[in-house]
Scaffold this active site. Structure first.
Site, short mmCIF file in Angstrom:
data_model
loop_
_atom_site.label_atom_id
_atom_site.label_comp_id
_atom_site.label_asym_id
_atom_site.label_seq_id
_atom_site.Cartn_x
_atom_site.Cartn_y
_atom_site.Cartn_z
N ARG A 138 -1.65 4.82 13.47
CA ARG A 138 -2.24 5.01 12.15
C ARG A 138 -2.22 3.69 11.40
O ARG A 138 -1.14 3.15 11.13
CB ARG A 138 -1.44 6.05 11.34
CG ARG A 138 -1.25 7.38 12.05
CD ARG A 138 -2.35 8.39 11.72
NE ARG A 138 -2.31 9.52 12.65
CZ ARG A 138 -1.75 10.70 12.37
NH1 ARG A 138 -1.20 10.91 11.19
NH2 ARG A 138 -1.77 11.68 13.26
N GLU A 163 -2.26 2.96 8.46
CA GLU A 163 -1.96 3.19 7.04
C GLU A 163 -1.27 1.97 6.45
O GLU A 163 -0.42 1.37 7.09
CB GLU A 163 -1.05 4.42 6.89
CG GLU A 163 -1.76 5.72 7.25
CD GLU A 163 -0.78 6.88 7.43
OE1 GLU A 163 0.43 6.64 7.41
OE2 GLU A 163 -1.27 8.01 7.60
N ARG A 206 9.50 6.12 5.53
CA ARG A 206 9.07 7.25 6.37
C ARG A 206 7.85 6.93 7.22
O ARG A 206 7.39 7.77 7.98
CB ARG A 206 8.65 8.43 5.47
CG ARG A 206 9.77 8.96 4.66
CD ARG A 206 9.23 9.91 3.63
NE ARG A 206 10.28 10.29 2.72
CZ ARG A 206 10.18 11.23 1.82
NH1 ARG A 206 9.05 11.91 1.71
NH2 ARG A 206 11.18 11.51 1.02
N HIS A 207 7.28 5.75 7.03
CA HIS A 207 6.02 5.44 7.71
C HIS A 207 6.20 4.48 8.88
O HIS A 207 6.89 3.48 8.77
CB HIS A 207 5.02 4.84 6.72
CG HIS A 207 4.34 5.88 5.89
ND1 HIS A 207 4.87 6.31 4.70
CD2 HIS A 207 3.20 6.58 6.08
CE1 HIS A 207 4.08 7.24 4.18
NE2 HIS A 207 3.06 7.43 5.00
N GLU A 258 8.43 16.32 5.72
CA GLU A 258 7.56 16.97 6.67
C GLU A 258 7.79 16.36 8.05
O GLU A 258 7.73 15.15 8.21
CB GLU A 258 6.09 16.74 6.25
CG GLU A 258 5.08 17.29 7.22
CD GLU A 258 3.90 16.34 7.41
OE1 GLU A 258 3.48 15.67 6.46
OE2 GLU A 258 3.43 16.24 8.56
N SER A 303 3.03 19.27 11.62
CA SER A 303 1.86 19.84 10.99
C SER A 303 1.09 20.61 12.04
O SER A 303 0.94 20.13 13.16
CB SER A 303 1.00 18.67 10.51
OG SER A 303 0.50 18.90 9.25
N ARG A 350 10.53 10.82 13.22
CA ARG A 350 10.83 11.45 11.93
C ARG A 350 11.79 12.61 12.09
O ARG A 350 12.67 12.83 11.27
CB ARG A 350 9.54 12.00 11.30
CG ARG A 350 8.95 11.05 10.33
CD ARG A 350 8.21 11.83 9.26
NE ARG A 350 7.32 10.94 8.57
CZ ARG A 350 6.47 11.32 7.64
NH1 ARG A 350 6.37 12.60 7.33
NH2 ARG A 350 5.72 10.45 7.05
#
Lengths: 428, 428
Positions: free
Chosen positions: A210, A212, A218-219, A351, A354, A402
């Site tokens: 990703r 991002e 958390r990333h 989280e 998902s 995570r």
């Protein structure tokens, strides 16, 4: 034959043994030399006397973190702290460590995280770091065992892809010979194609990418995604599969490593399914009743989730998310088309997974592309699989690092990643 | 409750059962309708009578490869070919397949490989293709089980990297935010760093990327690499680990799937270690004695290997390869510095695995960089781990798809790859 250090206690006093490891500490009392030698299972004192080893002088001057092979006699009535020592007969220096070390292994000096990551090869020598990855490995083995027992086929889908899984943003471009390609954000579309192929149940463990720009604790820009997809199934069925897989694998890993974990300051709570299920709209109401100001359609802020986790302090599901917050392939709810048959699995305020029932009808999928403003022509390879016999299906994606971060109460997801990739880090 | 089709034989005659699957064949004898329904475990005849199901007319006109749910009574004294049928009481159409299909599932018409791969979602519905991936999954599960029992830690190392593992060629470039990066060719350097970290034994299963322009039946540009690395170990030790892991996992997978494989035309031979070990130079001599013209330092041509495989028609090792044919991190032989402590594992004429004792001495590694004309400054993150306590270590990398291709006697490695990536193919 090599003995691992954690096995020494099982051997008889006076045994002649051989260990391999790193010189962690060196103490000298006149001509008596005490080495603490570490391997991946523990550490032990090696006592070296002048007249006992040929190369005494080299050993006397050995540097910390050098690698040695020790042969000697086990003394289980030692006056050393642990009551155990090896009286060395022979020590072979396998590799000498340069001095000074870029950082220490047992020094209590605080080192900033960047220095630790720059010297990750030493940082990972700390038993409290190594254990994180032993746990991660056993946890994953348990998940695989659970999936294998439940007839899931483990698959490997391509990571170099021609189209974006979840729209055009956050993609890393790859030059694939003459063509422009991307690193896959998730195996979602491929898992679904395999449902059309009649694979029935698949799971995959692999890297997901990703691009991002967020750079939080958390990333990660590259992480390990555990994905399942299941045909003739629905959201509730895969939620049960998830909670049972997590319970099985966490409890299994704890039964293997619990003692070692505890000794290093980690404690794992027993996981007992079923996990509570709370609808998104319930949670909005609950938060608004407690002073938050949220509208239907808002995502939850970290502060909101911190508040929620006071009430739900283990694993719990948040279900029936609004359509706008979920990807195009998510199945709308039968009764309320504004919400979806989707869920997030939370551990406390974070989280970790998902999932959802997916759309399996071709026309519904086409509409969903339009609603999300996506060009279906970019997804030809995917939507074709919906035209000629796609069964109903559901699945989820779980972030390994995570999950481990939260199970072990680590403060940063980089702690449960061997060599993290983030906004600024591409090395080691 | 759903019954999988291969379980039907275990049920009593007259049971009321429910199956889910695809309509593979349709025969009509006047108003009597016979559907062959397929799931991932087999196929069965469903008999549909006019007065027995409500939606008889829709079912009568159903298209091949549509997805249905059937409830009905099991008749084990049927006059159908298999002697078993389901007398339908209820049929729900879960999804209708468009007509015509882009290719058939059971048609015997030959379809070229490109058409098959373009329609891989249908191609994989063929039981003889699905079984390849069931086998691959069980094989890998067995390898993991073997590694887990032998205390290997499963790890995940980054696929986006800043430097080339094996020199500058054959790399796919990635745009990593502002930086230029690459897709990793192998986890080699990271596995070795983890040896310096004291992980002792690691294994990894993950994608590896090679931008090779060769486009043969044996080449993939993205493949699944199974890698191990083991400290305080040598080439012979990891060869034993390899042959035992392969024997365990192949024999285990065959015991689970052997019958199904046989029914679909595949046969697996029992694997019995130890495998023969032949030195590279022996093989050169053997080939020269048989009319080939090879010099020390030459690689073996496909023709040469075909000839060798007449003598060695199972698994065998080729050991002690010349230095020039192996990567920079390979340990030279103690007695003859022109050869290395390396090996390839062959299955008949194809290489499936490559491994070696590695260099663990910093100065020797530095020399090796120079000899190979590599710039050690590009490898700073790697060589640092050799300065401060690197143990002796050895390991190997095994190509999953190639191993499966050869175990099942497939003619193309793309047959054992779900969605192959090659010189010209980036989709699906």
């Amino acid at each position: 034959m090599r003995t691992y250090i954690n096995n020494i206690n099982n051997l008889e006093d006076g045994s002649i043994i051989e260990i391999d490891g790193w010189v962690q500490e060196i103490r000298k009392i006149k001509k008596l030399l005490f080495l603490i030698v570490r391997d991946n299972t523990g550490s032990v004192q090696v006592t070296v006397k002048d007249n006992m080893v040929k190369n005494y002088d080299s050993i006397y001057n050995i540097s910390r973190e050098s690698v040695i092979k020790v042969s000697g006699k086990l003394n289980k009535k030692s006056i050393s702290k642990s009551g155990v020592e090896i009286l060395a007969n022979e020590i072979i220096i396998l590799n000498t460590a340069e001095t000074p070390l870029p950082m220490g292994v047992i020094d209590l000096v605080d080192v900033d995280f960047d220095t630790r990551l720059n010297n990750r090869f030493i940082d990972l020598r700390k038993p409290e770091n190594l254990i994180i990855f032993k746990f991660e490995s056993e946890l994953l083995f348990g998940i695989r065992e659970y999936m294998n027992k439940n007839n899931f086929i483990e698959v490997h889908t391509p990571k170099i892809v021609a189209a974006a899984t979840e729209g055009g943003a956050d993609l890393f471009p790859v030059q694939y010979f003459e063509k422009r390609a991307y690193l896959n954000q998730s195996p979602q579309l491929y898992k679904e194609i395999l449902m059309s192929s009649g694979f029935d149940r698949v799971f995959e463990v692999g890297p997901a990418f990703r691009a991002e720009k967020e750079n939080t604790v958390r990333h990660l820009n590259e992480f390990t995604s555990i994905d399942i997809e299941m045909s003739f199934s629905d959201d509730e069925t895969v939620m049960r599969m998830l909670e049972n897989a997590i319970a099985y694998s966490v409890n299994r890993a704890d039964s293997i490593l619990g003692k070692e974990l505890k000794g290093l300051g980690y404690s794992i709570e027993e996981v007992r399914p079923p996990f509570p299920r709370i609808e998104y709209s319930e949670l909005i109401n609950y938060l608004n009743d407690n002073g938050f100001k949220l509208n239907f359609g808002d995502d939850f802020s970290p502060e909101a989730m911190k508040f929620v986790s006071k009430k739900y302090n283990g694993f719990y599901f948040i279900t029936k998310w609004p359509k706008d917050l979920r990807p195009f392939y998510t199945m709308p709810d039968d009764t309320n088309r504004n919400v979806t048959r989707s869920f997030d699995l939370q551990l406390r305020d974070i989280e970790v997974c998902s999932g959802a029932q997916r759309i399996h009808d071709y026309n519904m999928l086409e509409n969903s592309f339009n609603e999300k403003g996506l060009n279906k022509n970019n997804f030809e390879f995917y939507i074709k699989a919906f035209k000629y016999g796609m069964p109903p299906h559901a699945g989820w994606g779980l972030g390994l690092e995570r999950l481990v971060m939260n199970l072990l109460n680590l403060s940063n997801v980089r702690e449960s990643t061997l060599f993290p990739r983030d906004r600024s880090r591409l090395s080691p």
